[in-house]
Structures are given as structure tokens and as C-alpha cells.
Design a protein around this motif. Sequence first.
Motif, PDB file in Angstrom:
ATOM      1  N   GLY A  77       0.812  -1.215   0.000  1.00 37.55           N
ATOM      2  CA  GLY A  77       0.000   0.000   0.000  1.00 37.55           C
ATOM      3  C   GLY A  77       0.843   1.262   0.000  1.00 37.55           C
ATOM      4  N   CYS A  78       1.921   1.272   0.773  1.00 37.91           N
ATOM      5  CA  CYS A  78       2.795   2.451   0.840  1.00 37.91           C
ATOM      6  C   CYS A  78       3.556   2.650  -0.468  1.00 37.91           C
ATOM      7  CB  CYS A  78       3.779   2.308   2.003  1.00 37.91           C
ATOM      8  SG  CYS A  78       2.995   2.417   3.635  1.00 37.91           S
ATOM      9  N   GLU A  79       3.927   1.563  -1.110  1.00 40.91           N
ATOM     10  CA  GLU A  79       4.611   1.664  -2.405  1.00 40.91           C
ATOM     11  C   GLU A  79       3.697   2.280  -3.465  1.00 40.91           C
ATOM     12  OE1 GLU A  79       5.723  -2.339  -3.133  1.00 40.91           O
ATOM     13  OE2 GLU A  79       7.587  -2.233  -1.953  1.00 40.91           O
ATOM     14  N   LEU A  80       2.416   1.937  -3.413  1.00 41.67           N
ATOM     15  CA  LEU A  80       1.455   2.476  -4.384  1.00 41.67           C
ATOM     16  C   LEU A  80       1.066   3.915  -4.090  1.00 41.67           C
ATOM     17  CD1 LEU A  80      -0.912  -0.623  -4.741  1.00 41.67           C
ATOM     18  CD2 LEU A  80       0.732   0.218  -6.438  1.00 41.67           C
ATOM     19  N   ASP A  81       1.270   4.354  -2.848  1.00 40.60           N
ATOM     20  CA  ASP A  81       0.850   5.704  -2.439  1.00 40.60           C
ATOM     21  C   ASP A  81       1.954   6.343  -1.609  1.00 40.60           C
ATOM     22  OD1 ASP A  81      -0.805   7.929  -1.948  1.00 40.60           O
ATOM     23  OD2 ASP A  81      -1.619   7.009  -0.127  1.00 40.60           O
ATOM     24  N   PRO A  82       3.131   6.619  -2.239  1.00 41.49           N
ATOM     25  CA  PRO A  82       4.309   7.034  -1.476  1.00 41.49           C
ATOM     26  C   PRO A  82       4.165   8.361  -0.742  1.00 41.49           C
ATOM     27  CG  PRO A  82       4.667   7.300  -3.836  1.00 41.49           C
ATOM     28  CD  PRO A  82       3.405   6.528  -3.690  1.00 41.49           C
ATOM     29  N   ASN A  83       3.225   9.210  -1.176  1.00 39.37           N
ATOM     30  CA  ASN A  83       3.046  10.507  -0.535  1.00 39.37           C
ATOM     31  C   ASN A  83       1.829  10.562   0.391  1.00 39.37           C
ATOM     32  OD1 ASN A  83       5.299  11.730  -1.885  1.00 39.37           O
ATOM     33  ND2 ASN A  83       4.042  11.840  -3.733  1.00 39.37           N
ATOM     34  N   ALA A  84       1.243   9.409   0.641  1.00 36.11           N
ATOM     35  CA  ALA A  84       0.097   9.298   1.554  1.00 36.11           C
ATOM     36  C   ALA A  84      -1.093  10.129   1.098  1.00 36.11           C
ATOM     37  CB  ALA A  84       0.513   9.693   2.970  1.00 36.11           C
ATOM     38  N   ASN A  85      -1.267  10.239  -0.216  1.00 38.26           N
ATOM     39  CA  ASN A  85      -2.408  11.005  -0.727  1.00 38.26           C
ATOM     40  C   ASN A  85      -3.732  10.267  -0.549  1.00 38.26           C
ATOM     41  OD1 ASN A  85      -0.832  13.202  -1.622  1.00 38.26           O
ATOM     42  ND2 ASN A  85      -0.273  12.079  -3.488  1.00 38.26           N
ATOM     43  N   GLU A  86      -3.651   8.945  -0.337  1.00 39.28           N
ATOM     44  CA  GLU A  86      -4.873   8.163  -0.133  1.00 39.28           C
ATOM     45  C   GLU A  86      -4.884   7.508   1.244  1.00 39.28           C
ATOM     46  OE1 GLU A  86      -6.520   5.842  -3.334  1.00 39.28           O
ATOM     47  OE2 GLU A  86      -4.992   6.620  -4.710  1.00 39.28           O
ATOM     48  N   GLY A  87      -4.401   8.261   2.219  1.00 38.15           N
ATOM     49  CA  GLY A  87      -4.461   7.770   3.597  1.00 38.15           C
ATOM     50  C   GLY A  87      -3.097   7.680   4.248  1.00 38.15           C
ATOM     51  N   PHE A  88      -3.002   8.156   5.470  1.00 31.56           N
ATOM     52  CA  PHE A  88      -1.735   8.174   6.204  1.00 31.56           C
ATOM     53  C   PHE A  88      -1.575   6.986   7.143  1.00 31.56           C
ATOM     54  CE2 PHE A  88      -4.965  10.443   8.589  1.00 31.56           C
ATOM     55  CZ  PHE A  88      -4.884   9.851   9.827  1.00 31.56           C
ATOM     56  N   GLU A  89      -2.688   6.298   7.480  1.00 26.50           N
ATOM     57  CA  GLU A  89      -2.639   5.271   8.523  1.00 26.50           C
ATOM     58  C   GLU A  89      -1.663   4.144   8.208  1.00 26.50           C
ATOM     59  OE1 GLU A  89      -5.416   6.434   7.195  1.00 26.50           O
ATOM     60  OE2 GLU A  89      -6.827   7.024   8.783  1.00 26.50           O
ATOM     61  N   LYS A  90      -1.606   3.753   6.936  1.00 23.21           N
ATOM     62  CA  LYS A  90      -0.738   2.616   6.587  1.00 23.21           C
ATOM     63  C   LYS A  90       0.722   2.910   6.890  1.00 23.21           C
ATOM     64  CE  LYS A  90      -1.038   4.084   1.722  1.00 23.21           C
ATOM     65  NZ  LYS A  90      -2.117   5.077   1.959  1.00 23.21           N
ATOM     66  N   PHE A  91       1.134   4.173   6.761  1.00 20.55           N
ATOM     67  CA  PHE A  91       2.514   4.549   7.069  1.00 20.55           C
ATOM     68  C   PHE A  91       2.763   4.485   8.582  1.00 20.55           C
ATOM     69  CE2 PHE A  91       1.865   6.395   2.902  1.00 20.55           C
ATOM     70  CZ  PHE A  91       3.064   6.131   2.273  1.00 20.55           C
ATOM     71  N   LEU A  92       1.770   4.886   9.338  1.00 17.38           N
ATOM     72  CA  LEU A  92       1.890   4.823  10.795  1.00 17.38           C
ATOM     73  C   LEU A  92       2.000   3.385  11.271  1.00 17.38           C
ATOM     74  CD1 LEU A  92       1.830   6.081  13.589  1.00 17.38           C
ATOM     75  CD2 LEU A  92      -0.656   6.269  13.407  1.00 17.38           C
ATOM     76  N   TYR A  93       1.134   2.512  10.747  1.00 17.44           N
ATOM     77  CA  TYR A  93       1.167   1.101  11.143  1.00 17.44           C
ATOM     78  C   TYR A  93       2.474   0.439  10.730  1.00 17.44           C
ATOM     79  CZ  TYR A  93      -3.873   1.597  11.945  1.00 17.44           C
ATOM     80  OH  TYR A  93      -5.105   1.993  12.393  1.00 17.44           O
ATOM     81  N   LEU A  94       2.890   0.694   9.489  1.00 16.23           N
ATOM     82  CA  LEU A  94       4.107   0.055   8.983  1.00 16.23           C
ATOM     83  C   LEU A  94       5.323   0.520   9.771  1.00 16.23           C
ATOM     84  CD1 LEU A  94       5.293  -1.876   6.920  1.00 16.23           C
ATOM     85  CD2 LEU A  94       5.470   0.030   5.306  1.00 16.23           C
ATOM     86  N   GLY A  95       5.367   1.803  10.114  1.00 18.26           N
ATOM     87  CA  GLY A  95       6.479   2.325  10.896  1.00 18.26           C
ATOM     88  C   GLY A  95       6.592   1.664  12.250  1.00 18.26           C
ATOM     89  N   GLN A  96       5.443   1.402  12.864  1.00 17.62           N
ATOM     90  CA  GLN A  96       5.450   0.744  14.164  1.00 17.62           C
ATOM     91  C   GLN A  96       5.888  -0.715  14.065  1.00 17.62           C
ATOM     92  OE1 GLN A  96       1.326   2.341  14.956  1.00 17.62           O
ATOM     93  NE2 GLN A  96       2.101   2.466  17.028  1.00 17.62           N
ATOM     94  N   ILE A  97       5.521  -1.365  12.976  1.00 19.48           N
ATOM     95  CA  ILE A  97       5.939  -2.758  12.783  1.00 19.48           C
ATOM     96  C   ILE A  97       7.449  -2.848  12.598  1.00 19.48           C
ATOM     97  CG2 ILE A  97       5.834  -4.739  11.207  1.00 19.48           C
ATOM     98  CD1 ILE A  97       2.924  -3.997  10.622  1.00 19.48           C
ATOM     99  N   ILE A  98       7.992  -1.968  11.750  1.00 14.98           N
ATOM    100  CA  ILE A  98       9.409  -2.037  11.393  1.00 14.98           C
ATOM    101  C   ILE A  98      10.299  -1.549  12.527  1.00 14.98           C
ATOM    102  CG2 ILE A  98      11.173  -1.117   9.845  1.00 14.98           C
ATOM    103  CD1 ILE A  98       9.048  -1.012   7.671  1.00 14.98           C
ATOM    104  N   GLY A  99       9.929  -0.396  13.109  1.00 17.28           N
ATOM    105  CA  GLY A  99      10.766   0.202  14.141  1.00 17.28           C
ATOM    106  C   GLY A  99      12.069   0.733  13.564  1.00 17.28           C
ATOM    107  N   GLY A 100      12.976   1.136  14.426  1.00 15.93           N
ATOM    108  CA  GLY A 100      14.270   1.657  13.976  1.00 15.93           C
ATOM    109  C   GLY A 100      14.123   2.919  13.147  1.00 15.93           C
ATOM    110  N   GLN A 101      15.212   3.289  12.453  1.00 16.50           N
ATOM    111  CA  GLN A 101      15.200   4.502  11.651  1.00 16.50           C
ATOM    112  C   GLN A 101      14.243   4.397  10.465  1.00 16.50           C
ATOM    113  OE1 GLN A 101      16.850   7.521  12.429  1.00 16.50           O
ATOM    114  NE2 GLN A 101      15.325   8.117  10.905  1.00 16.50           N
TER     115      GLN A 101
END
Length: 332
Positions: A62-86
Motif C-alpha cells: 500500500g505504501c509503495e502504491l501511495d508514497p506521498n500518503a495522498n490516499e491515507g496516512f494510517e498505513k505509514f503509521l502502522y508500517l512504521g510501528q511494525i518495522i521500528g528503527g530509523q
Amino acid sequence: MSDEIISQARAFLETSQPEKALDLLYPYIESQIDSIPYLSILGETYLENNELEKAYQILTRGCELDPNANEGFEKFLYLGQIIGGQDGINYINIAINKLQSFLLEEEEEEKNDSTKKSFFINKLNLAIFAEIEIWMTDLCMEPEAESKCNELIDYSLQLDDNNNPESYSLLSSIRISQQRTQEAIEALLKSWELFKLKKSKLEEMANNAKTDQQQEAEEEEEDVSGNSGDSFEIGMEYVDLIQPLITLSRYAIELEQYDIAIQISNNVQDINENILDSYYIESLANILKLKKILYPNDQNYKDIELSEILNQVNGDNDEINSILQDVKLSLT
């Protein structure tokens, strides 16, 4: 895919039925692999079902298809929490930037939609808290970790310093880790004050909604659901207080604020009397309070065995007897 299916899945998630949400969404996984709204809700659903690897794959797509979060920011928040680190920080920052732009737009256009503004602030705080968590764990050894935590919590408090008790709770945690005890206690007390106000407000709103429904039902002499949605939202927000209050009570114990920890635990029990942690924390706070009273000059009072204390206690001290009774009640 129709918006109705996504709405139904969202409703299942909001009512703690993630398995039903997954059953609804899964049949469309091949046909909707390029649908960003579908990928976002499916990724969140996998998370709610504790399937982290599948959530990671779907959210990454989902983030690859919408790199600028124009169709929703939540997926970036969730993915960031899963990955952690920088890398996790980088994903969360995309969500933060998008939310900041939404908030700025509301302010520049002088919109008076307080509900929408509150929504953006709440989501921003979730993103900020997620970043702070990463800086305090995965990146805690980085030289800029402390300054980043201070910068992020200051920004959170600037957003809404009198309506967000969780910001002050997290500030207390940060100050504990920095060994700035007095500041940690001050933040703890401020957080507890705001939590009490929020709890009281929600209780008042729930009572008003219930009264309105009863009056409307009496007037129309039929079942009325006009305010049921509002009542449900109030109820969910009320229940959502439990976990942050449990967290705050743990900070209170760490800071030796035992009476506060007991008060918080009692308020958790007001919301749901079946929360086991609240009784454990209440009993622990009372035991530590008892030790501190009996050994006021011993810095290692926490390590004293309870059996040793019980052997020394006589039945003449009303305060001690009252605390012991409270311990027995909470453990029972």
C-alpha cells in the motif's frame, strides 16, 4: 470493491471483531491487490488479528502504491510501528507530514470544524507517541535520542496541552528515563488531573445521552436509535481510557506515588471491574505504601519481605490494619 464492504470491515474492527473483518475482506485479495483503500484496511485487519508478517507485506504494498500518503496516512503509521528503527521513523514521518498539512489547511481556511481538528490532533499524537517509543527503545543508544524525545513531546504538548492526558503521561515516562524525578512526578499529576476530567466528562455525556433517549422514547412510544451512535462512541472512548490509565498507574508506582496509583486503579475498576491488572497494581501499591510507612529511613524498603513485616505488625495501628485489609480485598 464497493465502499460498503470497506465500511463494514471498519465497523467490525471498531467493535473488536477483527476475525469477521478478515473473513469479509480476504476473498477480494487477488482482485484488489492494487486498491490502496483495500490494502490499508486489510493491513490493519491483519494487525488486529496479530498476523504481523502478512500485515507487513500488505502495508508495504500500500505504501509503495501511495508514497506521498495522498490516499491515507494510517498505513505509514502502522508500517512504521511494525518495522521500528530509523526506517520505522521514516514511515511515521510521512504520516506526520500529511497530518500536519491537514491541520494547517484547517487553520488557514479558518474552519470551525472542531471535531475534524480534534481528529487530526489525536492522530498526530498517536504518530508522535509511536516515534517517541522507537527513540526510547530501538534507537535509545543514538546520541540524539534524548533531544528527539524532548522535541517530540514538546510538539505534542503544543498541539493541545490541556486536553491530552496521554501526552503528560508520556512526558512522565521520558522524565523517569532521564532520572528527572520531580519533573516526572509533576507530569504524572498533570496527566492524572486531565484523565479525571476526561472521565467525568464522558460519564456526564453518557448520562445525558441516556436521558435524551429515554425522553425521546417516551414521546414517540417506540424504540429510538437516534442517539445510539453517539452513545456507542462515548462508550468506546470511555473503555479506551483503561489501558492508558493502567500505564499511568505503573508510572505512579515507579515514582513512589502510591496513593495516586491506588486512585487510578480504583478508577479503572469504575470503568470495568474485571480488569485484573488494576487489582494487582492496587495491591502492590498498598504493600509498598505499607513498607514505606514502616521503614521510612530505609532506602531499600521495597526489598523487605512481606512476611517479615507481618510478623512485626500488631493490631493496634489502625492505618496499618486498614492498608492490610485493602491488600487482602484487592488480592481476593
